[in-house]
Scaffold this active site. Structure first.
Site, mmCIF file in Angstrom:
data_model
loop_
_atom_site.group_PDB
_atom_site.id
_atom_site.type_symbol
_atom_site.label_atom_id
_atom_site.label_comp_id
_atom_site.label_asym_id
_atom_site.label_seq_id
_atom_site.Cartn_x
_atom_site.Cartn_y
_atom_site.Cartn_z
ATOM 1 N N LYS A 15 0.905 -1.319 -0.272
ATOM 2 C CA LYS A 15 0.438 0.257 -0.189
ATOM 3 C C LYS A 15 0.784 1.621 0.018
ATOM 4 O O LYS A 15 0.108 1.891 -0.856
ATOM 5 C CB LYS A 15 -0.889 -0.018 1.171
ATOM 6 C CG LYS A 15 -1.703 -1.368 1.779
ATOM 7 C CD LYS A 15 -2.518 -0.898 2.215
ATOM 8 C CE LYS A 15 -1.883 -1.595 3.818
ATOM 9 N NZ LYS A 15 -1.707 -2.251 3.896
ATOM 10 N N ARG A 90 -9.857 0.966 8.207
ATOM 11 C CA ARG A 90 -9.287 -0.353 8.721
ATOM 12 C C ARG A 90 -10.751 -1.549 9.201
ATOM 13 O O ARG A 90 -10.670 -2.674 10.234
ATOM 14 C CB ARG A 90 -8.389 -0.240 9.097
ATOM 15 C CG ARG A 90 -7.151 -0.521 8.631
ATOM 16 C CD ARG A 90 -5.921 -0.844 10.032
ATOM 17 N NE ARG A 90 -5.058 -1.063 9.598
ATOM 18 C CZ ARG A 90 -3.700 -1.022 9.629
ATOM 19 N NH1 ARG A 90 -3.667 0.609 8.737
ATOM 20 N NH2 ARG A 90 -2.786 -1.425 9.216
ATOM 21 N N ARG A 129 11.689 -5.840 5.279
ATOM 22 C CA ARG A 129 11.581 -4.181 4.825
ATOM 23 C C ARG A 129 11.805 -3.107 6.361
ATOM 24 O O ARG A 129 12.784 -3.337 6.836
ATOM 25 C CB ARG A 129 10.357 -3.340 5.553
ATOM 26 C CG ARG A 129 9.827 -2.490 5.497
ATOM 27 C CD ARG A 129 8.488 -1.501 5.411
ATOM 28 N NE ARG A 129 7.948 -2.274 6.299
ATOM 29 C CZ ARG A 129 6.118 -1.927 6.587
ATOM 30 N NH1 ARG A 129 5.794 -1.679 5.744
ATOM 31 N NH2 ARG A 129 5.462 -2.640 7.537
ATOM 32 N N ARG A 162 11.310 -0.775 11.296
ATOM 33 C CA ARG A 162 9.921 -1.111 12.491
ATOM 34 C C ARG A 162 9.721 -1.680 12.963
ATOM 35 O O ARG A 162 9.819 -2.958 13.491
ATOM 36 C CB ARG A 162 8.413 -1.290 11.449
ATOM 37 C CG ARG A 162 8.379 0.310 10.871
ATOM 38 C CD ARG A 162 7.330 0.547 9.965
ATOM 39 N NE ARG A 162 5.777 -0.172 10.304
ATOM 40 C CZ ARG A 162 4.850 -0.146 9.869
ATOM 41 N NH1 ARG A 162 4.747 0.085 8.694
ATOM 42 N NH2 ARG A 162 3.713 -1.297 9.418
ATOM 43 N N ARG A 173 -1.269 -8.996 13.485
ATOM 44 C CA ARG A 173 -0.964 -7.769 12.204
ATOM 45 C C ARG A 173 -2.432 -8.982 11.478
ATOM 46 O O ARG A 173 -3.618 -8.087 11.149
ATOM 47 C CB ARG A 173 -0.387 -7.035 11.991
ATOM 48 C CG ARG A 173 0.591 -6.005 13.140
ATOM 49 C CD ARG A 173 1.299 -4.966 12.231
ATOM 50 N NE ARG A 173 1.842 -4.851 11.195
ATOM 51 C CZ ARG A 173 3.316 -5.091 10.149
ATOM 52 N NH1 ARG A 173 4.219 -5.189 11.047
ATOM 53 N NH2 ARG A 173 3.085 -4.193 8.935
HETATM 54 P P1 AP5 Z 1 4.883 -1.429 1.998
HETATM 55 O O1 AP5 Z 1 3.843 -0.569 0.709
HETATM 56 O O2 AP5 Z 1 5.125 -0.773 3.340
HETATM 57 O O3 AP5 Z 1 3.316 -2.071 2.541
HETATM 58 P P2 AP5 Z 1 2.726 -2.042 3.381
HETATM 59 O O4 AP5 Z 1 1.065 -2.571 2.805
HETATM 60 O O5 AP5 Z 1 2.224 -0.292 3.250
HETATM 61 O O6 AP5 Z 1 2.636 -2.579 4.411
HETATM 62 P P3 AP5 Z 1 2.606 -1.659 6.141
HETATM 63 O O7 AP5 Z 1 3.785 -2.566 7.085
HETATM 64 O O8 AP5 Z 1 2.785 0.152 5.977
HETATM 65 O O9 AP5 Z 1 0.985 -1.872 6.181
HETATM 66 P P4 AP5 Z 1 0.280 -2.183 7.889
HETATM 67 O O10 AP5 Z 1 -1.468 -1.976 7.121
HETATM 68 O O11 AP5 Z 1 1.012 -3.291 8.515
HETATM 69 O O12 AP5 Z 1 0.233 -0.558 8.786
HETATM 70 P P5 AP5 Z 1 0.230 0.609 8.875
HETATM 71 O O13 AP5 Z 1 1.651 1.326 8.900
HETATM 72 O O14 AP5 Z 1 -0.675 1.174 8.192
HETATM 73 O O15 AP5 Z 1 5.229 -2.764 1.908
HETATM 74 C C1 AP5 Z 1 6.550 -3.772 2.247
HETATM 75 C C2 AP5 Z 1 7.686 -4.012 1.633
HETATM 76 O O16 AP5 Z 1 7.570 -5.585 0.809
HETATM 77 C C3 AP5 Z 1 8.152 -3.128 1.721
HETATM 78 O O17 AP5 Z 1 10.163 -3.685 1.963
HETATM 79 C C4 AP5 Z 1 8.533 -2.148 0.146
HETATM 80 O O18 AP5 Z 1 9.467 -2.321 -0.438
HETATM 81 C C5 AP5 Z 1 8.344 -4.102 0.185
HETATM 82 N N1 AP5 Z 1 7.429 -4.121 -1.897
HETATM 83 C C6 AP5 Z 1 6.292 -3.770 -2.125
HETATM 84 N N2 AP5 Z 1 5.843 -4.199 -2.791
HETATM 85 C C7 AP5 Z 1 7.129 -5.381 -3.487
HETATM 86 C C8 AP5 Z 1 6.653 -5.801 -4.477
HETATM 87 N N3 AP5 Z 1 5.719 -5.757 -5.272
HETATM 88 N N4 AP5 Z 1 7.521 -7.214 -4.071
HETATM 89 C C9 AP5 Z 1 8.739 -7.093 -3.596
HETATM 90 N N5 AP5 Z 1 9.171 -6.257 -2.689
HETATM 91 C C10 AP5 Z 1 7.639 -5.336 -2.139
HETATM 92 O O19 AP5 Z 1 -0.484 0.191 10.488
HETATM 93 C C11 AP5 Z 1 0.926 0.673 11.353
HETATM 94 C C12 AP5 Z 1 0.371 0.254 12.655
HETATM 95 O O20 AP5 Z 1 -0.532 1.623 12.820
HETATM 96 C C13 AP5 Z 1 -1.635 -0.530 12.564
HETATM 97 O O21 AP5 Z 1 -1.152 -1.794 13.179
HETATM 98 C C14 AP5 Z 1 -2.173 0.087 13.416
HETATM 99 O O22 AP5 Z 1 -2.136 -0.030 15.271
HETATM 100 C C15 AP5 Z 1 -1.592 1.058 12.753
HETATM 101 N N6 AP5 Z 1 -2.489 1.460 12.592
HETATM 102 C C16 AP5 Z 1 -2.799 2.642 11.158
HETATM 103 N N7 AP5 Z 1 -3.710 2.484 10.608
HETATM 104 C C17 AP5 Z 1 -4.487 2.271 10.888
HETATM 105 C C18 AP5 Z 1 -6.223 2.579 11.462
HETATM 106 N N8 AP5 Z 1 -6.980 2.871 9.938
HETATM 107 N N9 AP5 Z 1 -6.459 2.411 12.665
HETATM 108 C C19 AP5 Z 1 -5.817 1.491 13.527
HETATM 109 N N10 AP5 Z 1 -5.101 1.818 13.435
HETATM 110 C C20 AP5 Z 1 -3.980 1.422 12.909
HETATM 111 MG MG MG Z 2 2.340 1.315 4.972
#
Ligand code: AP5
Ligand code: MG
Length: 215
Positions: A15, A90, A129, A162, A173
């Site tokens: 994402k 979410r 990552r 992270r 997660r």
């Molecule tokens: P990346 O693009 O970083 O993936 P992502 O989908 O953004 O994954 P996240 O871990 O950020 O999602 P998340 O939903 O768990 O975390 P968030 O920060 O939103 O890609 C991942 C890796 O793969 C990278 O190393 C990248 O380089 C690699 N990659 C990407 N595409 C690739 C490809 N095609 N091929 C190979 N490699 C690739 O949330 C974190 C925390 O915040 C949550 O757990 C929660 O506690 C809180 N939070 C955030 N939003 C909310 C909400 N709306 N409500 C409640 N709590 C929330």
């Molecule tokens: Mg992300």
């Protein structure tokens, strides 16, 4: 061109990676609740201190906190030309609050894109990552390495792993995703806006799948 997008998908689906590319291509704002919360943790704000314990356990931060963040952010003038939501909504409650807020603003989402990919792929992506401490740019030690080890290509910031990218937190997660976020697919399917794309393959390949879908 005005463009308002939502990216759905499990942790590690790409994402953040795709949102950054889309924001650049269409000159719109990327709004990542995860990035905003991590900034707040880094700055030790009251919200950050509260959010940290949820994030470290792989749990969702309470709805009222993230809904507040999004409302503030959407009100900002820089969103008037469009935005891409990454990691929000979410939960069903978040989706409903978003739809109310958009109605009040008299705007609508153009495309909702669900990045579909199996959990087995994602463990490797998340444990490899590296994230920039300054600008939040994401890298991967194998598939998307920075030019210089440990340093962000974009802003020279320091790269770190992270806290929630440990295997046991990742499993939590995934569990939270299945329970709280996956039901959003049905929720959005009902209003006919959801489009799924396959999330396997290279970063550029997935980017093409998304841009083909929305342009
Ligand atoms: P990346 O693009 O970083 O993936 P992502 O989908 O953004 O994954 P996240 O871990 O950020 O999602 P998340 O939903 O768990 O975390 P968030 O920060 O939103 O890609 C991942 C890796 O793969 C990278 O190393 C990248 O380089 C690699 N990659 C990407 N595409 C690739 C490809 N095609 N091929 C190979 N490699 C690739 O949330 C974190 C925390 O915040 C949550 O757990 C929660 O506690 C809180 N939070 C955030 N939003 C909310 C909400 N709306 N409500 C409640 N709590 C929330
Ligand atoms: Mg992300």
């Amino acid at each position: 061109m005005d463009m308002r997008l939502i990216l759905l998908g499990p942790p590690g689906a790409g994402k953040g990676t795709q949102a950054k590319l889309l924001a650049e291509k269409f000159n719109i704002q990327q709004i990542s609740t995860g990035d905003i919360l991590r900034q707040a943790v880094k700055n030790k704000t009251k919200m950050g201190l509260k959010a940290k314990s949820y994030m470290d356990q792989g749990k969702l931060v309470p709805d009222n906190v993230v809904i507040g963040i999004i409302k503030d952010r959407l009100d900002n003038a820089d969103c008037s030309k469009g935005f891409i939501l990454d990691g929000f909504p979410r939960t069903i409650q978040q989706a409903e609050s978003l739809s109310q807020a958009l109605k009040q603003m008299e705007i609508d989402i153009d495309h909702l894109i669900d990045i579909e990919i199996g959990f087995d792929y994602l463990i490797r992506r998340l444990t490899g990552r590296w994230t920039c401490r300054e600008c939040g740019e994401g890298y991967h030690k194998m598939s998307n390495p920075p030019k210089k080890k440990g340093v962000c290509d974009k802003c020279d910031g320091e790269l770190y792993q992270r806290d929630d990218d440990k295997e046991e937190t990742i499993q939590k997660r995934f569990e939270v995703y299945r329970k709280e976020t996956e039901p959003l697919k049905d929720y959005y399917q009902k209003n006919g806006k959801l489009n799924a794309i396959k999330g396997d393959g290279g970063i550029q390949e997935i980017f093409s799948r998304i841009t083909n879908l929305i342009t």
